[in-house]
Design an enzyme around this catalytic site. Structure first.
Site, PDB file in Angstrom:
ATOM      1  N   ASP A  99      -8.010  -4.396  -0.627  1.00 38.58           N
ATOM      2  CA  ASP A  99      -8.479  -4.704  -1.980  1.00 38.58           C
ATOM      3  C   ASP A  99      -8.329  -6.187  -2.318  1.00 38.58           C
ATOM      4  OD1 ASP A  99      -9.011  -1.943  -2.650  1.00 38.58           O
ATOM      5  OD2 ASP A  99      -6.847  -1.678  -2.725  1.00 38.58           O
TER       6      ASP A  99
ATOM      7  N   HIS B  19       0.845  -1.187   0.000  1.00 39.16           N
ATOM      8  CA  HIS B  19       0.000   0.000   0.000  1.00 39.16           C
ATOM      9  C   HIS B  19       0.879   1.234   0.000  1.00 39.16           C
ATOM     10  CE1 HIS B  19      -3.074   2.912   1.266  1.00 39.16           C
ATOM     11  NE2 HIS B  19      -3.950   2.051   0.813  1.00 39.16           N
TER      12      HIS B  19
END
Length: 427
Positions: free
Chosen positions: A361, A303
């Site tokens: 995600d 991320h």
């Protein structure tokens, strides 16, 4: 005494104040640097620049912490509800029972759309991407609800906030129904926020629709996990658009347009596509080697902010298993690929050293697919949930007396000043 940082530029020396927040790194205030030293700071992507002061969300990427108004995201996802989190983000505190009843009523009774608004959808091609519809439809809200576009009126600001939180599920469900060629389903005032949305998406006139508490709770939790995420690209877009005095509906439409990018809101769709590309557990070793050789991209891992485990991923992982068990997809081949890929990524030195941990995600794409949503709807659901974060950030910005219109600077590297020559004299 205020701490200061001293910067020497040639013969000039400038003292800049150091600001301290509740948590996180100290911030060097460079606002007077240009005036006193005639220089700008250079920070592509603004990854080391604080663009505003905010009391809404705090992230510590190294420690894997995400707080909304001080509350850890895992506690909110497990114990709260999306509408309660909406109230928290907008007002700064969790509501009392009386306050929540009033807020829930305000949102519930704003879920209907103006009857003429439904004609708006007919102007799109039937195969239009739902996010294209969302950008246009949300931007058009200002044409239907111009009685709440005066950003200088606190009451109108709150009404516009309620309207967008309330109407976003209705717009998103209509975009979904329109793409499927099915009739629109109106919202009901006797159902919860998440339950209402699922019914507007999946009920049909030919048969009764029965809510499923497990799926409803999963949908509500997904909304909570995506409600706000500090000054990300789309939130910064909303703030920048709002700094010009644009109406809130236009600002949220700008945020949706930014979210549409695959590096932002489209990441869960990309993660699902990657799992489908791998296909089966047997193909994972070859794919992992391809990632190491830079032949393949690893989607859903790592991320921009979190350098540790994404705190939202743990909740999303549990939610994913609950949904798959409820709908009978425990043998889903994509889930098996996901679990094996996760195991490898958490143990392989290549991924561990680079801190490529699974993010939210990674699991949300599988969960949304199991709920019945096609990949093109994933970012729409993200936008639906993030609307409250956007509007809370916009509201905070408008009410900040130190706020100015956004005006980033640049390093100009083009041609130096030169004189124009007529076309017949150019060599």
């Amino acid at each position: 005494m205020v701490d200061t940082a001293k910067i020497s530029i040639g013969a000039k020396s400038v003292e800049l104040p150091i600001l301290k927040g509740t948590a996180g790194p100290d911030v060097v205030d460079v606002r007077k640097l240009y005036a006193e030293a005639d220089v700008f700071t250079y920070d592509p992507g603004f990854t080391s620049t604080a663009s505003c002061e905010s009391k809404i969300t705090y992230i510590d990427g190294d420690a894997g912490i995400l707080l909304h108004r001080g509350y850890p995201i895992d506690q909110l996802a497990e114990k709260s509800s999306f509408l309660e989190v909406c109230y928290l983000l907008l007002h700064g505190e969790l509501p009392t029972a009386e306050q929540f009843t009033e807020f829930d009523h305000n949102i519930t009774y704003h879920t209907m759309l103006h009857e003429q608004f439904d004609r708006f959808f007919a102007g799109f091609r039937r195969d239009a991407h739902p996010m294209a519809i969302m950008v246009g439809a949300v931007g058009a809200l200002s044409a239907f609800y111009h009685d709440s576009t005066n950003i200088d009126d606190p009451q109108q600001r709150m009404i516009s906030a309620h309207r967008m939180i309330a109407k976003m599920p209705t717009i998103a469900a209509r975009a979904f129904k329109y793409s499927k060629g099915q009739p629109f389903v109106h919202p009901r005032n006797d159902e919860s926020y998440a339950e209402n949305f699922l019914r507007m998406c999946f009920s049909v006139p030919a048969e009764d629709w029965k809510p499923n508490p497990v799926l409803t709770r999963a949908m509500d939790r997904i909304f909570i996990l995506h409600a706000d995420h500090e000054q990300n690209a789309s939130t910064s877009t909303v703030r920048l658009a709002g700094s010009s005095g644009a109406n809130p509906f236009a600002c949220i439409a700008a945020g949706i347009a930014c979210l549409w990018g695959p590096s932002h809101g489209g990441a869960n769709e990309e993660a699902l596509n990657m799992l489908a590309e791998i296909g089966s557990v047997e193909n994972i070793p070859e794919y992992v080697q391809g990632v190491k050789d830079r032949r393949y991209r690893l989607m859903g891992f790592g991320h921009r902010v979190y350098k540790n485990y994404d705190p939202r991923a743990k909740v999303m992982q549990a939610t994913c298993h609950e949904v798959l068990a409820e709908v009978g997809n425990t043998d889903d081949p994509l889930l098996k690929v996901a679990m094996e890929l996760e195991k490898i990524a958490l143990n392989d030195p290549y991924f561990v050293e680079r801190k490529l941990y699974p993010n939210v995600d990674f699991y949300s794409g599988i969960t949304l697919r199991a709920l019945g949503f096609p990949p093109e709807m994933f970012t729409v659901l993200f936008a639906l949930a993030r609307t409250v974060g956007w509007i809370a950030q916009w509201k905070e910005m408008v009410e900040d007396p130190s706020q100015k219109i956004g005006r980033p600077r640049q390093i100009y590297t083009g041609a130096a000043q030169r004189d124009y020559t007529s076309v017949d004299k150019r060599g």
